[in-house]
Motif scaffolding. Structure first.
Motif, PDB file in Angstrom:
ATOM      1  N   GLN A  43       0.868  -1.171   0.000  1.00  0.00           N
ATOM      2  CA  GLN A  43       0.000   0.000   0.000  1.00  0.00           C
ATOM      3  C   GLN A  43       0.905   1.221   0.000  1.00  0.00           C
ATOM      4  N   ILE A  44       0.460   2.272  -0.680  1.00  0.00           N
ATOM      5  CA  ILE A  44       1.239   3.506  -0.722  1.00  0.00           C
ATOM      6  C   ILE A  44       0.347   4.687  -0.366  1.00  0.00           C
ATOM      7  N   GLY A  45       0.994   5.816  -0.051  1.00  0.00           N
ATOM      8  CA  GLY A  45       0.266   7.039   0.237  1.00  0.00           C
ATOM      9  C   GLY A  45       1.096   8.253  -0.134  1.00  0.00           C
ATOM     10  N   HIS A  46       0.427   9.380  -0.086  1.00  0.00           N
ATOM     11  CA  HIS A  46       1.044  10.666  -0.418  1.00  0.00           C
ATOM     12  C   HIS A  46       0.831  11.605   0.768  1.00  0.00           C
ATOM     13  N   ASN A  47       0.964  11.067   1.958  1.00  0.00           N
ATOM     14  CA  ASN A  47       0.545  11.740   3.181  1.00  0.00           C
ATOM     15  C   ASN A  47       1.536  12.752   3.737  1.00  0.00           C
ATOM     16  N   ALA A 156      14.754  -5.296  -8.242  1.00  0.00           N
ATOM     17  CA  ALA A 156      13.812  -4.509  -9.053  1.00  0.00           C
ATOM     18  C   ALA A 156      12.482  -5.243  -9.193  1.00  0.00           C
ATOM     19  N   ARG A 157      12.518  -6.563  -9.312  1.00  0.00           N
ATOM     20  CA  ARG A 157      11.268  -7.338  -9.418  1.00  0.00           C
ATOM     21  C   ARG A 157      10.413  -7.188  -8.160  1.00  0.00           C
ATOM     22  N   TRP A 158      11.050  -7.139  -6.999  1.00  0.00           N
ATOM     23  CA  TRP A 158      10.296  -6.928  -5.758  1.00  0.00           C
ATOM     24  C   TRP A 158       9.584  -5.584  -5.802  1.00  0.00           C
ATOM     25  N   ALA A 159      10.311  -4.540  -6.191  1.00  0.00           N
ATOM     26  CA  ALA A 159       9.709  -3.201  -6.243  1.00  0.00           C
ATOM     27  C   ALA A 159       8.573  -3.155  -7.260  1.00  0.00           C
ATOM     28  N   MET A 160       8.775  -3.743  -8.411  1.00  0.00           N
ATOM     29  CA  MET A 160       7.720  -3.750  -9.438  1.00  0.00           C
ATOM     30  C   MET A 160       6.503  -4.536  -8.960  1.00  0.00           C
ATOM     31  N   ALA A 161       6.744  -5.625  -8.221  1.00  0.00           N
ATOM     32  CA  ALA A 161       5.627  -6.381  -7.644  1.00  0.00           C
ATOM     33  C   ALA A 161       4.865  -5.511  -6.650  1.00  0.00           C
ATOM     34  N   GLY A 162       5.573  -4.690  -5.884  1.00  0.00           N
ATOM     35  CA  GLY A 162       4.912  -3.763  -4.971  1.00  0.00           C
ATOM     36  C   GLY A 162       3.982  -2.824  -5.706  1.00  0.00           C
ATOM     37  N   TYR A 163       4.441  -2.264  -6.805  1.00  0.00           N
ATOM     38  CA  TYR A 163       3.587  -1.355  -7.587  1.00  0.00           C
ATOM     39  C   TYR A 163       2.415  -2.101  -8.226  1.00  0.00           C
ATOM     40  N   ALA A 167      -1.651  -1.410  -7.698  1.00  0.00           N
ATOM     41  CA  ALA A 167      -2.571  -1.261  -8.831  1.00  0.00           C
ATOM     42  C   ALA A 167      -3.712  -2.276  -8.779  1.00  0.00           C
ATOM     43  N   GLU A 168      -3.405  -3.510  -8.340  1.00  0.00           N
ATOM     44  CA  GLU A 168      -4.405  -4.580  -8.314  1.00  0.00           C
ATOM     45  C   GLU A 168      -5.171  -4.632  -6.995  1.00  0.00           C
TER      46      GLU A 168
END
Length: 176
Positions: A43-47, A156-163, A167-168
């Motif tokens: 999960q991400i935020g812009h807090n 990099a694959r871990w980070a891309m999986a995070g994104y 999205a999903e």
């Protein structure tokens, strides 16, 4: 702390706080556990700054052995914080807890099965210098580096999986 500059230029950095931190923790966890993560939920935020790039992120990373890790990948420290970076790790096991502060270059060990129940260890190495020195030695000695291109790709694959997880809206498998 948020480093700003190209770190927040997503066309150059690939994202914000999540990609900044995940790649380093991926390296560390892969080396410590000797296994590849299988699934990530993020999960991400812009807090903190309210910009288009994420400044906070929380990830759960799962491994085939049943081990899981949580990663607070946030730029949440104020400008007055004691260091530009803050890398800590807490390992919780059935025999005790180890707390590592990478910038303090020490660890605390709390145990139910040893005397004394609390120990402090200092490793005193500048990990960045050791990494650069190893790279230079590889060039001078014409040998393979300790950290390989595959290590970078897996991080990099871990980070891309995070994104992808963001999205999903749920956990995703890490592509290998």
């Amino acid at each position: 702390r948020c480093p700003f500059d190209w770190f927040v230029e997503t066309d150059k950095s690939g994202g914000g706080a999540m990609i900044d931190h995940v790649v380093h923790v991926a390296d560390l966890l892969r080396a410590l556990l000797g296994e590849e993560a299988t699934r990530i939920e993020a999960q991400i935020g812009h807090n903190m700054y309210g910009k288009e790039w994420e400044d906070i992120a929380m990830l759960t990373i799962e491994f085939p052995s049943g081990i899981f890790a949580t990663l607070d990948s946030s730029w949440s420290r104020p400008a007055s914080f004691k260091t530009w970076g803050d890398v800590t790790m807490n390992v919780v096991g059935d025999q005790g807890v180890i707390e590592i502060d990478m910038f303090n270059q020490a660890w605390d060990v709390y145990s139910n099965s040893s005397t004394p129940a609390h120990n402090v260890g200092f490793y005193g190495s500048d990990l960045d210098t050791l990494l650069v020195d190893d790279f230079v030695r590889c060039i001078l000695e014409d040998r393979a580096p300790t950290v390989t291109a595959r290590d970078g790709l897996q991080a990099a694959r871990w980070a891309m999986a995070g994104y992808r997880s963001v999205a999903e809206g749920g956990p995703v498998a890490i592509n290998t």
